[in-house]
Scaffold this motif. Sequence first.
Motif, PDB file in Angstrom:
ATOM      1  N   GLN B  54       0.704  -1.410  -0.024  1.00 14.12           N
ATOM      2  CA  GLN B  54      -0.238  -0.284  -0.060  1.00 14.12           C
ATOM      3  C   GLN B  54       1.067   1.415   0.275  1.00 14.12           C
ATOM      4  N   ARG B  55       0.629   1.873  -1.091  1.00 17.73           N
ATOM      5  CA  ARG B  55       1.395   2.897  -1.180  1.00 17.73           C
ATOM      6  C   ARG B  55       0.727   4.294  -1.715  1.00 17.73           C
ATOM      7  N   GLU B  56       0.908   5.620  -1.811  1.00 14.39           N
ATOM      8  CA  GLU B  56       1.029   6.432  -2.361  1.00 14.39           C
ATOM      9  C   GLU B  56       2.000   7.192  -3.241  1.00 14.39           C
ATOM     10  N   LEU B  57       1.309   7.233  -4.661  1.00 14.48           N
ATOM     11  CA  LEU B  57       2.418   8.794  -5.325  1.00 14.48           C
ATOM     12  C   LEU B  57       3.010   9.658  -4.974  1.00 14.48           C
ATOM     13  N   SER B  58       4.185  10.301  -4.060  1.00 11.11           N
ATOM     14  CA  SER B  58       4.235  11.098  -3.059  1.00 11.11           C
ATOM     15  C   SER B  58       5.938  12.236  -4.286  1.00 11.11           C
ATOM     16  N   ARG B  64      15.027  16.468   1.091  1.00  9.47           N
ATOM     17  CA  ARG B  64      14.433  16.517   2.204  1.00  9.47           C
ATOM     18  C   ARG B  64      12.833  16.856   2.554  1.00  9.47           C
ATOM     19  N   CYS B  65      12.577  17.498   1.899  1.00 12.64           N
ATOM     20  CA  CYS B  65      11.322  17.481   1.802  1.00 12.64           C
ATOM     21  C   CYS B  65      10.333  16.300   1.425  1.00 12.64           C
ATOM     22  N   SER B  66      10.629  15.399   0.330  1.00  9.89           N
ATOM     23  CA  SER B  66      10.244  14.541   0.226  1.00  9.89           C
ATOM     24  C   SER B  66      10.443  13.740   0.913  1.00  9.89           C
ATOM     25  N   ASN B  67      11.403  14.035   1.348  1.00  7.16           N
ATOM     26  CA  ASN B  67      11.993  12.329   2.468  1.00  7.16           C
ATOM     27  C   ASN B  67      11.337  12.888   3.794  1.00  7.16           C
ATOM     28  N   ALA B  68      10.836  13.630   4.166  1.00 12.01           N
ATOM     29  CA  ALA B  68       9.320  14.152   5.539  1.00 12.01           C
ATOM     30  C   ALA B  68       8.435  13.474   4.634  1.00 12.01           C
ATOM     31  N   GLN B  69       8.355  13.969   3.929  1.00  7.97           N
ATOM     32  CA  GLN B  69       6.180  13.299   3.548  1.00  7.97           C
ATOM     33  C   GLN B  69       6.683  11.835   3.484  1.00  7.97           C
ATOM     34  N   LEU B  70       7.723  10.805   2.336  1.00  8.77           N
ATOM     35  CA  LEU B  70       7.398   9.781   3.091  1.00  8.77           C
ATOM     36  C   LEU B  70       7.599   9.624   3.994  1.00  8.77           C
ATOM     37  N   LYS B  71       8.351  10.137   4.814  1.00  9.23           N
ATOM     38  CA  LYS B  71       8.694   8.697   6.647  1.00  9.23           C
ATOM     39  C   LYS B  71       6.844   9.338   7.254  1.00  9.23           C
ATOM     40  N   TYR B  72       6.253  10.489   6.954  1.00  5.14           N
ATOM     41  CA  TYR B  72       4.913  11.210   7.146  1.00  5.14           C
ATOM     42  C   TYR B  72       4.053   9.493   7.172  1.00  5.14           C
ATOM     43  N   LEU B  73       3.967   9.128   5.310  1.00  5.01           N
ATOM     44  CA  LEU B  73       2.926   7.754   4.819  1.00  5.01           C
ATOM     45  C   LEU B  73       3.589   6.686   6.306  1.00  5.01           C
ATOM     46  N   LEU B  74       4.654   6.654   5.834  1.00  2.19           N
ATOM     47  CA  LEU B  74       5.349   5.372   6.287  1.00  2.19           C
ATOM     48  C   LEU B  74       4.806   5.728   7.906  1.00  2.19           C
ATOM     49  N   ALA B  75       4.513   6.287   8.864  1.00  2.00           N
ATOM     50  CA  ALA B  75       4.309   6.496   9.803  1.00  2.00           C
ATOM     51  C   ALA B  75       2.788   5.975  10.057  1.00  2.00           C
ATOM     52  N   LYS B  76       1.833   6.378   8.616  1.00  2.00           N
ATOM     53  CA  LYS B  76       0.632   6.625   8.743  1.00  2.00           C
ATOM     54  C   LYS B  76      -0.123   5.056   8.435  1.00  2.00           C
ATOM     55  N   GLY B  77       1.177   4.326   7.884  1.00  2.00           N
ATOM     56  CA  GLY B  77       1.134   2.344   7.929  1.00  2.00           C
ATOM     57  C   GLY B  77       1.243   2.451   6.092  1.00  2.00           C
ATOM     58  N   THR B  79       2.752   0.485   3.572  1.00  2.00           N
ATOM     59  CA  THR B  79       4.040  -0.427   3.485  1.00  2.00           C
ATOM     60  C   THR B  79       4.876  -0.246   2.684  1.00  2.00           C
ATOM     61  N   GLY B  80       4.794   0.787   1.601  1.00  2.00           N
ATOM     62  CA  GLY B  80       5.496   0.541   0.547  1.00  2.00           C
ATOM     63  C   GLY B  80       6.239   2.553  -0.041  1.00  2.00           C
ATOM     64  N   LEU B  81       6.646   2.723  -0.626  1.00  2.00           N
ATOM     65  CA  LEU B  81       7.155   4.482  -1.487  1.00  2.00           C
ATOM     66  C   LEU B  81       7.117   4.100  -2.564  1.00  2.00           C
ATOM     67  N   ASP B  82       6.571   5.195  -3.411  1.00  2.00           N
ATOM     68  CA  ASP B  82       6.943   5.918  -4.238  1.00  2.00           C
ATOM     69  C   ASP B  82       6.466   7.097  -4.520  1.00  2.00           C
ATOM     70  N   ASP B 127      17.170  -1.918   2.097  1.00  2.00           N
ATOM     71  CA  ASP B 127      17.036  -3.158   1.958  1.00  2.00           C
ATOM     72  C   ASP B 127      15.981  -3.794   2.516  1.00  2.00           C
ATOM     73  N   ARG B 128      14.868  -2.838   3.079  1.00  2.00           N
ATOM     74  CA  ARG B 128      13.342  -4.061   4.006  1.00  2.00           C
ATOM     75  C   ARG B 128      12.482  -3.286   3.183  1.00  2.00           C
ATOM     76  N   ILE B 129      12.573  -1.536   2.684  1.00  2.00           N
ATOM     77  CA  ILE B 129      11.892  -1.311   1.886  1.00  2.00           C
ATOM     78  C   ILE B 129      11.570  -1.127   0.666  1.00  2.00           C
ATOM     79  N   THR B 130      10.429  -1.600   0.071  1.00  2.00           N
ATOM     80  CA  THR B 130      10.523  -1.367  -1.542  1.00  2.00           C
ATOM     81  C   THR B 130      10.179   0.122  -1.549  1.00  2.00           C
ATOM     82  N   MET B 131      11.246   0.648  -2.479  1.00  2.00           N
ATOM     83  CA  MET B 131      11.063   1.840  -2.806  1.00  2.00           C
ATOM     84  C   MET B 131      10.722   2.064  -4.735  1.00  2.00           C
TER      85      MET B 131
END
Lengths: 145, 534
Positions: B54-58, B64-77, B79-82, B127-131
């Motif tokens: 489950q991921r949302e396009l970001s 840096r701003c995008s890294n914060a956005q990715l962490k926000y989405l991970l914190a909300k559950g 399970t992958g990054l895009d 190595d653990r999360i799919t980007m």
Amino acid sequence: MKKIRVLMAMLGLDQHEVGAIAVTGVLRDAGMEVVYAGRFNLPAAVVKSALEEGVDVIGLSCHSWEYLYYLDELLALLREHDLDVPVIVGGSVVTPGDARILLDKGVSAAFGPTATPDEIIASVRKLAGTAAEHDSSTAACEGRE
Amino acid sequence: MADRRTQSRIPLQPVYTPSDLGAFDYAASSGDPGVFPYTRGTRAQSPGRTSWIQRELSGEGDARCSNAQLKYLLAKGQTGLDVIGDTPTMGCLDPDHPLAVHAVGTQGVSLCCLADYRDLYADLPLDRITMSHSLPAVFAVAGLHCVAHERGLSPALLRGSVIQAPYYCEDCSYAVHMPFKLRVRMAADTIAFCAVEMPKFHAFIEDTYFISESGLDSVEEMALGFVELRGLVRELLQRGVAIDRFAPRIAILLNCRMDFFEEVAKIRATRRLFARMMRDEFGATDPRSWAVNIAAHTSGLTLTAQQPANNIVRGAIQALALACAGVQAIEVSTFDEAFRTPSPEAHLVGLRTQQVIDLESNVGQVADPLGGSYYVETLTDDLERRISEMVQAIEARGDPARLSDSGWFRSVFQTAIERHARGIADGTTAKVGLNVHRVPDEEDVLLREVAERKIEPSRERIARMKTYRAGREVEPLRAAIQALEADARDERTNLLPAIIAATKAGATMGEMAGTLRRAYGQPADPFGQPDVAL
């Protein structure tokens, strides 16, 4: 009767061309000629095309906010060249607030995502100063960026 | 209704019965999940909950701003990054390019050098999360590879994916201003490199999502996708890369629109077509080469600027179709998509849509729940046949380079755009809130404030680029660029090692892309800007 000629352009790196192509089709179906300048234009290129092509209306399609920053330059260049061609801005990103700002700047019409094809056609006809019916039997000129 | 059709204009009956299936051979045309031809899914159902990534396009602003956005989405559950690049990045232009000035970071993340990739991946366990990367592939893989190396992480452990779009990018919003031959080489080099160096990474994502957002129907979408995919497979085979070396890491990123059953059938047909093509035509013998992973985005084109709350419903229906079809990853296009790159509020609604379907609906407990339906099986067969016929018709037109250069591909997209626009204008395509059940503008207020908020361009980044460029050691950088140009002139050499070396030496994506264009006889700058001496 002379056909209305419209220049259709996008500014900057805005690449989402769906609106520009769709509106070009709508205007051609309504019997107008569209010079399709497509993507990747700076204001100077738009003004140059408008001069060379002798268009009645300049249409700017946008799916990004770049137009907000380029528009002042474009309008200033038109004045500089003494080119009295109305500018219409349209795009999904144009909000009612944006439309008011654009009209204040001197844009002749602004269309957001709620605009219908008929509204756009009527506006172009009005601004081109020709409300009469137009011949739609021949294919419009094909433009490629 | 006299004219009952799917959104791809396939004629429909009022009802389907056993007679429509004729001599339906379960083992040959369907098979169990995890069994050839994988119509019902790539894996046998594991016990317990099976869910998709489950991921949302970001991507927004700088890295840096995008890294914060990715962490926000991970914190909300999530399970992958895009992540997707802004328009300069997608066009292989640096943020300080004159045309980029008003577009930096407004429609994706601005990335152009190694420092950006360090910031983008900061604190993320690669190595653990799919980007998933919607970025110019060859440069994104180089950036990821460099960061892994710096962290002491073996590239062999890297997970994730990158899209490949060599055939259609110039015509569909991702123009990189490069000749067809170079685009194909960059894609094939990336895939061949990753097959050896990054074997867990999906470097071959056939992206049919972005091309179909022009209004292609499901048949056109998959036919064009297979044409590109097959072209790349042939390119790799010609280079001597064995099919089973790279085919297990092919995936398709496709679109899901509003025609629920057609989209489910399309995905089932795609898995079957892929399996048969890989085994029977390309001679793959590893079963992993036959079973294609499918990721999907719900369709942005189906969303409306009118009554944006309705888009949440559209996203839910489309995501439910994807859950029923059994895909490996889903992204829900957010309710504010018509206006902007997703806001945090809209991102969360997209993610929650997936979580509600996953955790509350019980869809996903049973594999391919629509398999065996008279209608869905008939439609799956029909779509398979139509897609296959269209692939053959396009391939019969000859050299894809010529189809691209002559504008034939472009004409397909243009026709689709005009057809879509006419369908909405004349009401044959119903869009609630747009051409039916409209409300006056003054009543259309729900969620509008969120949707219409704007993102300022990250102009400070342009100033930082000047400092960045001035701070580099010139000689190693110049040598690395020269080495890249030499490699680019020799088509037998894989571009990746030289791109990785140049990235480490501080080269920007714009500089490297310019070097590649020059090696292929084009001006380094696609917009006529003068070459900058290093």
